[in-house]
Design a protein around this motif. Structure first.
Motif: not given
Length: 674
Positions: A27, A70, A72, A76, A79, A83, A124-125, A294, A299
């Protein structure tokens, strides 16, 4: 004219030293400020109180700005496309503490700060963003800067009332907001003859006026003196503090009513959350051309969820009620929301001279609060005292899925029964998109980690029943509901129809007579309050409010022979108890003897052995008779956890943890003398 949003990123760094989280991998941590420029005349923000009185730029737009952070996935594409917005609580980050069983911190950086990694393993973001405009800097709180409303070139003024309660001896100064973390609405004049300071023992006690010559609008500064005089004090005039030289007596309710000026446009908090999440969900680049943070690493955001606890659970309910889950283009913002321990309240925020940090509507403190006003339920119903017909959810095109969770404490302190009954106490059908779960016999703030039972201002230990495993299963259930249409388990809450939701008199008749334990006089009542004709427009004309007569029906969960709630989700510690776990606790003699304390519950240990039970006359079966030994208790906890897994209310991964924590009689959470 359209609203504008820009993200200024100030910091990027690996999170948790680059550690990987399951299939999601590593992350990244991003931090910065998000700026909003909004059209005050557009219908999409017409609900924001005083937005038309805020200063505008040359283009006619109103500005505000918020801190954001954030977490993230570095890649991405790995993920989950969701959100997760943690509203926080009074500017504090909470999600990792409760969903990941992590240490509490406003600066999550390390592997330890990730806890068990649940949210990251799910992909999750994670977003934090300031929305509370009256917070002051400090302790890493997320801030939100909003403008002050004015009457042209003149300041806006109005009457403000604040309650002040000293938690110990020696307190002589309070900010007018009551808490040092929050901006005070400044006084128009420091002439104490134009204000009223009073005190009373309980919420309903007569007010005792404190004469104007005994106090001042001032604060105290301390510093070293000269010539070996030690520390010296200076009394400094202040339009944001109240100074009482004789001191505020511990546990008494002091109340100041004064004329204030310069109200902030605090309702912009709803708008900021709406516009930021909408952009992160639907947008590609901001007004300056900066890519969506994001989406610029492959992502995506297919769905957005919000979680808030206590204050921010009420904030979610308030935003839904006011229509802020539809963005300026009419699109749904959050697909699912998780208001936790909100009780039947909404926010006292979208009002002139609001105070967002206050605990609302309890038996003792802030009892007469505008936060708890009809409608209380998600379903549309009728207020039997006023004839008004309303509900929180009434926009099916943009309403999200809702999983509302309350503990026993909200039934006692925060009128939670009104979430699922009408105002006269009859069971009310829930909308199809709503689940309500009562976390039976748990308390408002149930920290995942408890080093030892404490009691603070209470006559009893605080409730220690662990419930964090329910957060994880609840989020998984919400996600499956939103993304796959898989309905969560049916609502589990006390109901009048099966006598598990009862009046106080019926509760008292069924609660065990535990030696030496005083009982409450009842849950926090909810009277009809009249704050003036424009309260729904954000203007309070009467504070304290008039009480025209009439009350809403507040009920509590019925209990079993141990004094534990019958209905709802019974966590392993409640299914296999080492004590009575309640949603209420009573203040001790120093802090308001006999009144309900805050939003806490009680842990009343079971008698250890049968000889102790016989000696004290305790009606509850002893620990040793129930479980035999510590291994027997651990087996009972494991079996209880397994039942929750089978019901879809707990994750398989949490069974082993629950069983392990039960070893040695659940210490250190429990006080078991074996």
């Amino acid at each position: 004219m359209t609203n504008k949003i820009t993200f200024d990123i100030h910091h990027r760094a690996p999170f948790a030293e680059g550690a990987g989280f399951g299939d999601t991998g590593a992350y990244e941590h991003i931090r910065g400020r998000v700026h909003f420029a909004v059209d005050p005349l557009a219908p999409a923000q017409a609900a924001v109180t005083d937005i038309a009185l805020a200063p505008r730029d040359a283009d006619g737009l109103v500005h505000c700005a918020a801190d954001f952070e954030i977490l993230r996935p570095v890649d991405g594409a790995r993920g989950n496309g969701r959100l997760f917005y943690d509203y926080g609580n009074r500017g504090n980050k909470r999600a990792l503490q409760f969903f990941n069983d992590a240490p509490k911190t406003n600066a999550p950086r390390t592997v330890a700060d990730a806890g068990n990694g649940f949210l990251m393993r799910r992909g999750y973001h994670i977003l934090w963003m300031g929305w509370q405009g009256d917070l002051l800097p400090g302790d890493g709180r997320m801030l939100f800067d909003v403008p002050v409303a004015t009457d042209g070139d003149a300041p806006l003024t109005g009457t403000v009332r604040t309650e002040l309660i000293a938690g110990g001896p020696g307190v002589t100064v309070f900010p007018l907001s009551s808490l040092v973390t929050a901006r005070s609405n400044p006084a128009v004049s420091t002439d104490t003859g134009r204000a009223r300071l009073s005190r009373r023992r309980y919420a309903w006690s007569p007010r005792e006026d404190i004469s104007a010559d005994r106090w001042s609008f001032a604060r105290v500064e301390r510093g070293p003196g000269v010539d070996n005089q030690g520390t010296e004090n200076a009394v400094v005039p202040s339009d944001s503090h109240v100074y009482l030289p004789e001191g505020f007596e511990t546990g008494w309710i002091y109340e100041i009513v004064y004329e204030a000026r310069d109200p902030q446009v605090l309702g912009l908090g709803h708008l900021a959350v709406r516009d930021a999440v909408s952009f992160l969900k639907y947008g590609d680049a901001d007004a300056n051309g900066t890519p969506n943070p994001l989406k610029d690493n492959g992502g995506r955001v297919d769905y957005a969820y919000a979680w808030g606890r206590s204050q921010t659970g009420r904030c979610i309910r308030d935003a839904l009620y006011l229509g802020f889950n539809a963005d300026a283009a009419g699109r749904r913002v959050f697909d699912g929301v998780l208001p936790h321990v909100a009780g039947a309240g909404k926010m006292w925020m979208n009002h002139r001279f609001a105070n967002l940090v206050l605990l609302p509507g309890q038996e003792f403190e802030n009892h007469f609060s505008p936060a708890d006003r009809f409608p209380f339920a998600y379903a549309v119903s009728t207020d039997h005292l006023t004839g008004v017909v309303d509900g929180i959810l009434k926009r099916p095109a943009t309403d999200p899925k809702v999983i509302h969770t309350d503990t026993a404490a909200e039934y006692w302190h925060r009128r939670a029964s009104l979430v699922h009954t009408d105002t006269e106490g009859r069971d009310l059908p829930l909308p199809d998109g709503v689940r309500v779960y009562h976390w039976a016999s748990t308390q408002h703030f149930a920290a995942p980690k408890v080093e030892q039972p404490g009691h603070g201002m209470s006559q009893t230990y605080f409730n220690v029943a662990a419930s964090s495993m329910l957060f994880r299963a609840t989020l998984d259930n919400l996600d499956a509901w939103v993304t796959q249409g898989i309905a969560p388990p049916d609502s589990r809450m006390p109901r009048r129809s099966d006598s598990t939701l009862v009046s106080f008199d019926d509760w008292k008749a069924g609660f065990p007579q535990i030696p030496g334990v005083a009982l409450p006089r009842g849950p926090s009542r909810l009277e009809l309050m009249d704050f003036g004709p424009d309260i729904d427009c954000g203007l309070i004309a009467k504070d304290p409010p008039d009480l025209p007569g009439g009350e809403y029906c507040v009920q509590v969960p019925a209990t079993d022979t141990d004094g534990n709630d019958i209905a709802g989700i019974r966590v392993p510690m409640v299914q296999a108890p080492l004590g009575t776990y309640t949603g209420w606790s009573l203040r001790n003699a120093t802090f308001g003897l006999g009144a309900l304390e805050g939003i806490t519950g009680s842990y009343i240990p079971l008698p250890t052995r049968e000889d102790e039970r016989a000696q004290t006359g305790d009606p509850r079966v002893s620990v040793t008779e129930r479980y035999g030994d510590a291994a027997g208790y651990a087996r009972a906890i494991g079996a209880a956890a397994r039942r929750l897994v089978d019901a879809g209310l707990m994750l398989e991964e949490d069974v082993a943890q629950a069983t392990a924590e039960a070893a040695d009689w659940g210490r250190p959470r429990h006080d078991v003398k074996l």
